[in-house]
Every structure is written in C-alpha cells, then in structure tokens.
Motif scaffolding. Sequence first.
Motif, PDB file in Angstrom:
ATOM      1  N   ALA A  98       2.924 -15.013  -2.472  1.00  0.00           N
ATOM      2  CA  ALA A  98       1.845 -15.385  -1.556  1.00  0.00           C
ATOM      3  C   ALA A  98       2.203 -14.994  -0.125  1.00  0.00           C
ATOM      4  O   ALA A  98       1.355 -14.510   0.635  1.00  0.00           O
ATOM      5  N   ASP A  99       3.472 -15.201   0.258  1.00  0.00           N
ATOM      6  CA  ASP A  99       3.920 -14.808   1.595  1.00  0.00           C
ATOM      7  C   ASP A  99       3.838 -13.296   1.770  1.00  0.00           C
ATOM      8  O   ASP A  99       3.487 -12.802   2.846  1.00  0.00           O
ATOM      9  N   VAL A 100       4.161 -12.564   0.709  1.00  0.00           N
ATOM     10  CA  VAL A 100       4.096 -11.097   0.775  1.00  0.00           C
ATOM     11  C   VAL A 100       2.648 -10.657   0.992  1.00  0.00           C
ATOM     12  O   VAL A 100       2.363  -9.772   1.805  1.00  0.00           O
ATOM     13  N   VAL A 101       1.713 -11.283   0.264  1.00  0.00           N
ATOM     14  CA  VAL A 101       0.293 -10.948   0.417  1.00  0.00           C
ATOM     15  C   VAL A 101      -0.184 -11.291   1.822  1.00  0.00           C
ATOM     16  O   VAL A 101      -0.899 -10.512   2.460  1.00  0.00           O
ATOM     17  N   ALA A 102       0.213 -12.471   2.317  1.00  0.00           N
ATOM     18  CA  ALA A 102      -0.199 -12.884   3.654  1.00  0.00           C
ATOM     19  C   ALA A 102       0.302 -11.911   4.714  1.00  0.00           C
ATOM     20  O   ALA A 102      -0.417 -11.559   5.656  1.00  0.00           O
ATOM     21  N   ASP A 103       1.560 -11.462   4.559  1.00  0.00           N
ATOM     22  CA  ASP A 103       2.129 -10.509   5.514  1.00  0.00           C
ATOM     23  C   ASP A 103       1.391  -9.175   5.450  1.00  0.00           C
ATOM     24  O   ASP A 103       1.093  -8.567   6.484  1.00  0.00           O
ATOM     25  N   ALA A 104       1.075  -8.742   4.229  1.00  0.00           N
ATOM     26  CA  ALA A 104       0.349  -7.482   4.071  1.00  0.00           C
ATOM     27  C   ALA A 104      -1.041  -7.578   4.691  1.00  0.00           C
ATOM     28  O   ALA A 104      -1.513  -6.634   5.333  1.00  0.00           O
ATOM     29  N   ALA A 105      -1.691  -8.728   4.513  1.00  0.00           N
ATOM     30  CA  ALA A 105      -3.036  -8.913   5.074  1.00  0.00           C
ATOM     31  C   ALA A 105      -2.978  -8.875   6.597  1.00  0.00           C
ATOM     32  O   ALA A 105      -3.841  -8.270   7.242  1.00  0.00           O
ATOM     33  N   ALA A 106      -1.978  -9.531   7.177  1.00  0.00           N
ATOM     34  CA  ALA A 106      -1.846  -9.526   8.633  1.00  0.00           C
ATOM     35  C   ALA A 106      -1.676  -8.110   9.158  1.00  0.00           C
ATOM     36  O   ALA A 106      -2.250  -7.738  10.197  1.00  0.00           O
ATOM     37  N   ARG A 107      -0.901  -7.295   8.442  1.00  0.00           N
ATOM     38  CA  ARG A 107      -0.712  -5.902   8.849  1.00  0.00           C
ATOM     39  C   ARG A 107      -1.988  -5.086   8.636  1.00  0.00           C
ATOM     40  O   ARG A 107      -2.365  -4.259   9.482  1.00  0.00           O
ATOM     41  N   LEU A 108      -2.663  -5.351   7.529  1.00  0.00           N
ATOM     42  CA  LEU A 108      -3.838  -4.566   7.185  1.00  0.00           C
ATOM     43  C   LEU A 108      -4.978  -4.774   8.178  1.00  0.00           C
ATOM     44  O   LEU A 108      -5.612  -3.800   8.612  1.00  0.00           O
ATOM     45  N   TYR A 109      -5.240  -6.018   8.556  1.00  0.00           N
ATOM     46  CA  TYR A 109      -6.368  -6.290   9.446  1.00  0.00           C
ATOM     47  C   TYR A 109      -6.079  -5.916  10.903  1.00  0.00           C
ATOM     48  O   TYR A 109      -6.936  -6.073  11.769  1.00  0.00           O
ATOM     49  N   ALA A 110      -4.864  -5.415  11.142  1.00  0.00           N
ATOM     50  CA  ALA A 110      -4.525  -4.946  12.484  1.00  0.00           C
ATOM     51  C   ALA A 110      -4.661  -3.431  12.628  1.00  0.00           C
ATOM     52  O   ALA A 110      -4.523  -2.902  13.734  1.00  0.00           O
ATOM     53  N   VAL A 111      -4.951  -2.715  11.534  1.00  0.00           N
ATOM     54  CA  VAL A 111      -5.043  -1.256  11.608  1.00  0.00           C
ATOM     55  C   VAL A 111      -6.419  -0.840  12.108  1.00  0.00           C
ATOM     56  O   VAL A 111      -7.383  -1.617  12.049  1.00  0.00           O
ATOM     57  N   PRO A 112      -6.554   0.386  12.630  1.00  0.00           N
ATOM     58  CA  PRO A 112      -7.878   0.881  13.007  1.00  0.00           C
ATOM     59  C   PRO A 112      -8.842   0.831  11.827  1.00  0.00           C
ATOM     60  O   PRO A 112      -8.428   1.011  10.670  1.00  0.00           O
ATOM     61  N   LEU A 113     -10.106   0.587  12.107  1.00  0.00           N
ATOM     62  CA  LEU A 113     -11.080   0.396  11.036  1.00  0.00           C
ATOM     63  C   LEU A 113     -11.151   1.614  10.115  1.00  0.00           C
ATOM     64  O   LEU A 113     -11.266   1.475   8.893  1.00  0.00           O
ATOM     65  N   ALA A 114     -11.061   2.802  10.681  1.00  0.00           N
ATOM     66  CA  ALA A 114     -11.158   4.017   9.874  1.00  0.00           C
ATOM     67  C   ALA A 114      -9.978   4.176   8.908  1.00  0.00           C
ATOM     68  O   ALA A 114     -10.084   4.889   7.906  1.00  0.00           O
ATOM     69  N   ASP A 115      -8.864   3.498   9.194  1.00  0.00           N
ATOM     70  CA  ASP A 115      -7.667   3.619   8.360  1.00  0.00           C
ATOM     71  C   ASP A 115      -7.554   2.493   7.337  1.00  0.00           C
ATOM     72  O   ASP A 115      -6.552   2.421   6.609  1.00  0.00           O
ATOM     73  N   PHE A 116      -8.553   1.617   7.283  1.00  0.00           N
ATOM     74  CA  PHE A 116      -8.414   0.401   6.478  1.00  0.00           C
ATOM     75  C   PHE A 116      -8.183   0.714   4.998  1.00  0.00           C
ATOM     76  O   PHE A 116      -7.255   0.188   4.376  1.00  0.00           O
ATOM     77  N   VAL A 117      -9.036   1.544   4.406  1.00  0.00           N
ATOM     78  CA  VAL A 117      -8.963   1.789   2.961  1.00  0.00           C
ATOM     79  C   VAL A 117      -7.633   2.443   2.584  1.00  0.00           C
ATOM     80  O   VAL A 117      -6.956   2.016   1.636  1.00  0.00           O
ATOM     81  N   ALA A 118      -7.239   3.466   3.346  1.00  0.00           N
ATOM     82  CA  ALA A 118      -5.976   4.144   3.044  1.00  0.00           C
ATOM     83  C   ALA A 118      -4.793   3.200   3.231  1.00  0.00           C
ATOM     84  O   ALA A 118      -3.846   3.187   2.426  1.00  0.00           O
ATOM     85  N   SER A 119      -4.855   2.382   4.278  1.00  0.00           N
ATOM     86  CA  SER A 119      -3.766   1.436   4.524  1.00  0.00           C
ATOM     87  C   SER A 119      -3.706   0.386   3.434  1.00  0.00           C
ATOM     88  O   SER A 119      -2.616  -0.042   3.034  1.00  0.00           O
ATOM     89  N   ARG A 120      -4.851  -0.042   2.946  1.00  0.00           N
ATOM     90  CA  ARG A 120      -4.876  -1.037   1.877  1.00  0.00           C
ATOM     91  C   ARG A 120      -4.190  -0.501   0.618  1.00  0.00           C
ATOM     92  O   ARG A 120      -3.403  -1.208  -0.025  1.00  0.00           O
ATOM     93  N   LYS A 121      -4.479   0.740   0.265  1.00  0.00           N
ATOM     94  CA  LYS A 121      -3.848   1.335  -0.916  1.00  0.00           C
ATOM     95  C   LYS A 121      -2.337   1.447  -0.721  1.00  0.00           C
ATOM     96  O   LYS A 121      -1.552   1.168  -1.634  1.00  0.00           O
ATOM     97  N   SER A 122      -1.933   1.870   0.471  1.00  0.00           N
ATOM     98  CA  SER A 122      -0.513   2.030   0.751  1.00  0.00           C
ATOM     99  C   SER A 122       0.213   0.684   0.706  1.00  0.00           C
ATOM    100  O   SER A 122       1.290   0.555   0.112  1.00  0.00           O
ATOM    101  N   LEU A 123      -0.392  -0.341   1.309  1.00  0.00           N
ATOM    102  CA  LEU A 123       0.219  -1.667   1.312  1.00  0.00           C
ATOM    103  C   LEU A 123       0.256  -2.258  -0.095  1.00  0.00           C
ATOM    104  O   LEU A 123       1.214  -2.947  -0.463  1.00  0.00           O
ATOM    105  N   ALA A 124      -0.786  -1.994  -0.882  1.00  0.00           N
ATOM    106  CA  ALA A 124      -0.807  -2.504  -2.263  1.00  0.00           C
ATOM    107  C   ALA A 124       0.357  -1.929  -3.055  1.00  0.00           C
ATOM    108  O   ALA A 124       0.983  -2.625  -3.871  1.00  0.00           O
ATOM    109  N   ALA A 125       0.653  -0.652  -2.825  1.00  0.00           N
ATOM    110  CA  ALA A 125       1.783  -0.031  -3.523  1.00  0.00           C
ATOM    111  C   ALA A 125       3.099  -0.689  -3.106  1.00  0.00           C
ATOM    112  O   ALA A 125       3.974  -0.954  -3.945  1.00  0.00           O
TER     113      ALA A 125
END
Length: 307
Positions: free
Chosen positions: A10-37
């Motif tokens: 859960a902490d790992v997911v929370a940390d990933a979410a905090a990083r993900l919602y800080a990226v530029p909007l245009a990079d969201f989808v690519a960043s989400r895939k990268s963070l999921a990996a």
Amino acid sequence: MAGTTDDASADVVADAAARLYAVPLADFVASRKSLAAEVKAAAGAPAAKAVLALRKPTLTAWAMNLVPRGDSAALAELVGLGARMRAAQSRLDTAALTSVRGERDAALTAYVAAVVAAAEDEGGTLSASAREEVRASAIAALADETAADALASGQLTRSLSYSGFGEVDLSGAVGVTSSGSIVSVLRGGGQGDAVAPGGDGGAAGGGGTDDEDGKDGEDGEDELTPEELARAVAEAKAAKAAARVRERERREADAELAAAQDVMSRAQASLDAAEQAARTARRAVVDAQTRLDAARSTVADLGPAGG
C-alpha cells in the motif's frame, strides 16, 4: 511477499501515486505504465494493477494538483477559512458566518488565481468554464472537510461541486487514500458503491482505467481475483449500510436545524418588535419634551403673574 496487498505494498502504491500525479499531464499515461512496471517488480501484480487503475486527471484537476506542490498560501487560507465557517455553522452562529462573507469571496478569488497561475507556469491555459470548475471545487472545500482534504491531496482526478446540502460527492475524485488504496467512494460518495484496491471508481468488481486511454492492463491484470471480488462486494455492502446511517443522521440533523432556525426566527421577530416599541417610545419622549419646552416658553413670554 510479492503479490500481497499488505501495508508495505500500500505504501508503494501511495508513493507511486504521489509521483504520478506530479508529472505533466501529457506524460501521465506513459508515466503510469512505467511506474506500474516498477511497482510490479517491487510489490507484485496486485499493487501494479492498483497503479494502472489510477485515473488520469482532467485539465482542471491537474491544475489544482499543482497548487499543493507550489505556493499553497491561497489553499491554506481557503482550508482554514472553511474550518472556521463549518464550526460557526455547527453553532448556528449566523453573525460569524455573515462577518466572513467578504473574506470568503477573497479566498475563493485568490485560490482560483493561484490555480490559473500554476497552470500557466506549466504551459497550461484554463478556459472560463475550467475556472468556474476551480471555483466550484473551492466552494466544496469550504463546505466539507473531506473535500478540503481532497483539494489539498494533490491527487484530484476531477473537479468537485457542492449542491448546497449534505456532503460533497467524492466518488472517483481522488487517486488514492493515505493508505494507498484506490478511492472509489469516500465519505459523502453518492452511489454507495466501493471498489477494492485496483478498482477505478466504477461498479464493484470493475477494473478499468481512463476511457480515453484504453486498456492499460496486461497479462490478465484487469481481472479481479475471487478474493478481491468478495472483498469488493463486502465493502460495497458496508458502504451502503453506512450510507443509510448517514442519511438517517442527516435527516435528524436537518430536523434539528429547522427547529433551531424556527426558534431563531421567532426570537428575531420578538427582537424586531421590541426595537420598534423602543423607537416609538423614544419618539414619544422627544415629542413630550418638545411640548414641555413649548409650554415653558409660553409661560416665560407671559411674564410673572400680575406683572
């Protein structure tokens, strides 16, 4: 153990979410895939699925998410004012609520300006309708504590709105809770449904992602396990039961508020009548004093008796 949904994942997911919602909007989808990996390697497939289920924010939500990470003075003022207003409302302190009306308008204006400026600093532009969504979200934060927490989370997925009574509907409005679970329904969610970690705010058992992004899951990770489905159903039932309790409490509170307002109305009417009587009495005193002065003047003009 990899693949479990324990506190560590859960902490790992929370940390990933905090990083993900800080990226530029245009990079969201690519960043989400990268963070999921990354998350899959660190915490297993269920945690990776939870990251893939994080919704891409709207332009308005993305702009509001910038404020908690930058100059958040306007946000802090808004949140503090909301707490004071809700406290005054709970006391039925109409004088206090009336006294902050100007401060409320100024706080709303300052917050909208802060969001617009933050977006422009990142190369974004908010239309008039988007600015109205920002203002509506700020009004919701003034009215509801959980909405204020959502606004300050930096993980909004959509704008908020307040209907003027009850609590703010936050279903699907925030990426994750502080524990790392995907948020489907927070306090005040309108549908009474709940989704287990990995859901996306749809019906219980759903596991999709952003409509505009298509299916991001791979290797069957969009499917819920029987254990997850059972947990989702149980959470949905619990959420519906809690919603019924909140509705009953809301009706009772509304009845108490109506009774208190009736008492206040009668008291105000009595006060108005007393003030009117006092004004009439003051005018009578003035009239009597005027007549007395006139009589004294007449006596003085006549001079001493027998003169």
